[in-house]
Design an enzyme around this catalytic site. Structure first.
Site, PDB file in Angstrom:
ATOM      1  N   TYR A   1      -1.527   0.010  10.309  1.00 48.12           N
ATOM      2  CA  TYR A   1      -1.815  -0.639   9.031  1.00 48.12           C
ATOM      3  C   TYR A   1      -0.615  -0.511   8.087  1.00 48.12           C
ATOM      4  O   TYR A   1      -0.093  -1.503   7.580  1.00 48.12           O
ATOM      5  CB  TYR A   1      -3.070  -0.015   8.392  1.00 48.12           C
ATOM      6  CG  TYR A   1      -3.260  -0.438   6.965  1.00 48.12           C
ATOM      7  CD1 TYR A   1      -3.527  -1.761   6.645  1.00 48.12           C
ATOM      8  CD2 TYR A   1      -3.143   0.491   5.922  1.00 48.12           C
ATOM      9  CE1 TYR A   1      -3.672  -2.153   5.317  1.00 48.12           C
ATOM     10  CE2 TYR A   1      -3.286   0.114   4.602  1.00 48.12           C
ATOM     11  CZ  TYR A   1      -3.552  -1.216   4.306  1.00 48.12           C
ATOM     12  OH  TYR A   1      -3.676  -1.603   3.000  1.00 48.12           O
TER      13      TYR A   1
ATOM     14  N   THR B   1       0.820  -1.216   0.000  1.00 48.01           N
ATOM     15  CA  THR B   1       0.000   0.000   0.000  1.00 48.01           C
ATOM     16  C   THR B   1       0.851   1.261   0.000  1.00 48.01           C
ATOM     17  O   THR B   1       1.972   1.258   0.542  1.00 48.01           O
ATOM     18  CB  THR B   1      -0.890   0.004   1.267  1.00 48.01           C
ATOM     19  OG1 THR B   1      -1.473   1.305   1.414  1.00 48.01           O
ATOM     20  CG2 THR B   1      -0.094  -0.265   2.525  1.00 48.01           C
TER      21      THR B   1
END
Ligand code: UDP
Length: 344
Positions: free
Chosen positions: A151, A125
């Protein structure tokens, strides 16, 4: 060849699985614990390709079940989508995120290395970059990794583990750093939409901008907030690089072909090299749908960088990937058609 796909009951995994089924003759073994994924997505894949999709409902960190799977099937490559992925939730529950995204990935890696998996494609990501310096936009893969939430940290840790593993095993990998993915499958037809056999984004409690705006446009929400209009951008709202889900799915196929052609382990950004502001996206949703809905300016959301745009030069240079749907209106239209057909 047989590929293991973790988390393919989810949005990105299901579209990518469909791309592999459409464009290769590989067989897919999908594992998903259905915590956040949808059985419906699996059913759609199996309905179109009944002989090439096997589904096992399980946690991707379950060593015993993984071992049994690898013993009975010759798995050459792994597409690893399975992860927890809500930024705000990761701040509240860091251990749950590190457990699922890192500890469970280690279990998967142990089995992959033991059984001689050759290719590993990892869903990473843009969150690994944190809040990149505005002088580094569009951001290249060599930009500093500085995640600002658990995350992003968990994804960065897995990238680092892969880097170390590739040195001591025969497994090569590509980590794809996704930017803002949106839209629904361009393979959706009117009849598939009507039969509830279309692929798109089925999030339960949507937080993503385009999805939220479309829920407004289809009357599922009364209105929405714009999180901050005092950023140092032309209209004061955050800028993101929105990429069509089918172009993102195609990047996985390009990545696998790159490895199969002998490419070394690599990390690629996946985006379009350009960005739109929150206000521009909302305007586009209103224009495409023809529906006006209420928006209000709300405080900034914690951890939102002002601008995030991918440099995709490396992906284009190293693989055969070429974007096909680099047009915000096309992205929004595909998602709108899906959202209209999706029951509230
Ligand atoms: N955003 C917004 N209202 C919403 C959802 C998102 O203003 O209801 C903004 C968010 O603050 C960010 C951008 O839209 O600046 C993209 O957010 P999203 O959650 O879609 O993706 P992210 O960039 O966080 O991965």
């Amino acid at each position: 060849m047989t590929l293991l796909c973790t988390g393919a009951a989810g949005y990105i995994g299901s579209h990518t699985a469909m791309a592999f089924l459409d464009q290769t003759d590989s067989r897919l073994i999908i594992i998903d614990d259905l915590r956040t994924g949808f059985r419906q997505n699996i059913a759609i894949l199996q309905a179109r390709y009944p002989d090439r999709v096997e589904f096992v409902e399980m946690d991707f960190g379950n060593r015993t079940l993984l071992e049994a799977l690898f013993k009975r099937s010759e798995i050459t490559g792994v597409l690893h989508f399975g992860a927890s992925l809500i930024v705000g939730e990761s701040v509240q529950k860091p251990l749950a995120y590190y457990h699922n995204n890192v500890a469970n990935a280690i279990a998967l890696f142990e089995i992959c290395v033991r059984f001689g998996v050759e290719y590993f494609i990892f869903s990473s990501t843009a969150a690994v970059y944190g809040e990149p310096d505005s002088r580094l936009i569009p951001v290249c893969e060599s930009a500093p990794l500085a995640p600002i939430n658990p995350y992003g940290s968990s994804k960065m840790m897995v990238e680092l583990i892969l880097q170390d593993l590739a040195k001591i095993s025969s497994m090569r990998y590509v980590a794809l750093r996704y930017f803002n993915v949106a839209g629904a499958s361009m393979g959706n037809t009117t009849s598939l939409l009507a039969q509830d056999q279309a692929l798109g984004q089925r999030s339960k409690n949507a937080t993503h901008l385009i999805k939220v705006a479309l829920e407004c446009a289809t009357g599922k929400r009364a209105g929405m907030s714009i999180f901050g209009d005092d950023y140092p951008t032309p209209d004061g709202t955050c800028i993101r690089d929105y990429i069509h889900i089918d172009d993102l799915a195609a990047a996985h196929l390009s990545a696998l072909r790159f490895l199969q052609a002998g490419g070394d382990s690599a990390v690629f950004n996946v985006g379009y090299n350009r960005g739109y502001s929150v206000k521009e996206v909302i305007e586009c949703v209103k224009r495409v749908s023809g529906v006006d809905f209420a928006t209000q300016i709300a405080p900034r959301r914690a951890g939102d960088p002002a601008e995030l745009i991918a440099s995709n030069a490396l992906l284009k240079q190293q693989t055969h990937w070429q974007p096909r749907y680099d047009d915000l209106a096309v992205i929004v239209r595909s998602a709108y058609e899906f959202e209209k057909a999706l029951k509230a």
